[in-house]
Design an enzyme around this catalytic site. Sequence first.
Site, PDB file in Angstrom:
ATOM      1  N   GLY A 153       3.019  -2.364  -0.434  1.00 22.12           N
ATOM      2  CA  GLY A 153       2.217  -1.736   0.615  1.00 22.12           C
ATOM      3  C   GLY A 153       2.499  -0.273   0.868  1.00 22.12           C
ATOM      4  CB  SER A 154       4.351   2.398  -0.903  1.00 23.37           C
ATOM      5  OG  SER A 154       3.726   2.514  -2.156  1.00 23.37           O
ATOM      6  CG  ASN A 155      -0.699   3.622  -2.791  1.00 27.29           C
ATOM      7  OD1 ASN A 155      -0.899   4.831  -2.817  1.00 27.29           O
ATOM      8  ND2 ASN A 155      -0.117   2.979  -3.798  1.00 27.29           N
ATOM      9  CG  HIS A 203      -5.843   2.453 -12.172  1.00 23.43           C
ATOM     10  ND1 HIS A 203      -5.583   1.105 -12.302  1.00 23.43           N
ATOM     11  CD2 HIS A 203      -5.586   3.007 -13.383  1.00 23.43           C
ATOM     12  CE1 HIS A 203      -5.178   0.858 -13.534  1.00 23.43           C
ATOM     13  NE2 HIS A 203      -5.170   1.987 -14.218  1.00 23.43           N
ATOM     14  CG  MET A 238      -1.565  -6.807  -7.319  1.00 23.66           C
ATOM     15  SD  MET A 238      -1.891  -5.197  -8.079  1.00 23.66           S
ATOM     16  CE  MET A 238      -1.470  -5.572  -9.782  1.00 23.66           C
ATOM     17  CG  ASN A 247      -8.434   0.175  -6.983  1.00 23.03           C
ATOM     18  OD1 ASN A 247      -7.568  -0.375  -6.305  1.00 23.03           O
ATOM     19  ND2 ASN A 247      -8.363   0.237  -8.303  1.00 23.03           N
TER      20      ASN A 247
HETATM   21  C1  GRF Z   1       0.205   1.146  -6.984  1.00 20.33           C
HETATM   22  O1  GRF Z   1       0.812   1.684  -8.126  1.00 20.33           O
HETATM   23  C2  GRF Z   1      -1.309   1.183  -7.133  1.00 20.33           C
HETATM   24  O2  GRF Z   1      -1.757   2.275  -7.852  1.00 20.33           O
HETATM   25  C3  GRF Z   1      -1.578  -0.077  -7.888  1.00 20.33           C
HETATM   26  O3  GRF Z   1      -0.681  -1.018  -7.363  1.00 20.33           O
HETATM   27  C4  GRF Z   1       0.473  -0.350  -6.849  1.00 20.33           C
HETATM   28  C5  GRF Z   1       0.642  -0.766  -5.433  1.00 20.33           C
HETATM   29  O4  GRF Z   1       1.799  -0.238  -4.838  1.00 20.33           O
HETATM   30  N1  GRF Z   1      -2.975  -0.447  -7.771  1.00 20.33           N
HETATM   31  P1  GRF Z   1       1.978  -0.307  -3.269  1.00 20.33           P
HETATM   32  O5  GRF Z   1       1.867  -1.785  -2.878  1.00 20.33           O
HETATM   33  O6  GRF Z   1       0.911   0.502  -2.633  1.00 20.33           O
HETATM   34  O7  GRF Z   1       3.344   0.224  -2.996  1.00 20.33           O
END
Ligand code: GRF
Length: 215
Positions: free
Chosen positions: A16-18, A116, A97, A114
Amino acid sequence: MGDKPRVVSFLASGRGSNFRAVAGRIVAGKIPGARAGRLVVDNPQAGAIAAAREMKIPVDVVDYADYGKNRRSLFDAAILETLRGHSPDLIVAAGFMKILSAETVNSFPNRIINIHPSLLPAFPGVKAQEQAFQYGVKITGCTVHFVDTGLDSGPIILQKALTVGEDWSLETLRREILKLEHQALPEAVGLVCAGRVTVEGRRIRVRAPKKWWSF
Ligand code: GRF
């Protein structure tokens, strides 16, 4: 998009860092025109849940394990129904995912984005950083794109690139790309919510703000 704040919903599966990078900035008032909606996760262990709780963002768990492969269509229907219930202006897939069903994608045209971890169209699908590393590319990065019914194939909103260091390990590459992701995704959300993104088929026009947000 007009003056009313845009409701931004989130989809996440893991760490969940993004999600944190975008939602944190919205909650802090740093993305003008955006309001945090709800987070949808497909597994109850997702790290994003704790981040949401900290930020007082409500969470809906649509647990894939309750459905499984054989009941995939029921899972897809539950995701769609949950998202519809949010009435979102924008849906941000932040490390989600599962591939969204065509019905879900078509229910929110040009309203799902999204992130990527490669410069698409290179290295779509899973383990993008590993694919790029093994291939030996010298430049890679991340892409924010609208979601269409293909795999990581929707129109590109923005990309950020980096040069791969000669001595980098795969772990270094992952870490450096992630830093870019945490800039790119909030920027893209800010641009969309400010009505600065126009979709013309595959080509996306972005009218950059006079003063760029500093993330
Ligand atoms: C990230 O690298 C994103 O680009 C990909 O999955 C990963 C998720 O990381 N789709 P986080 O859960 O946001 O830390």
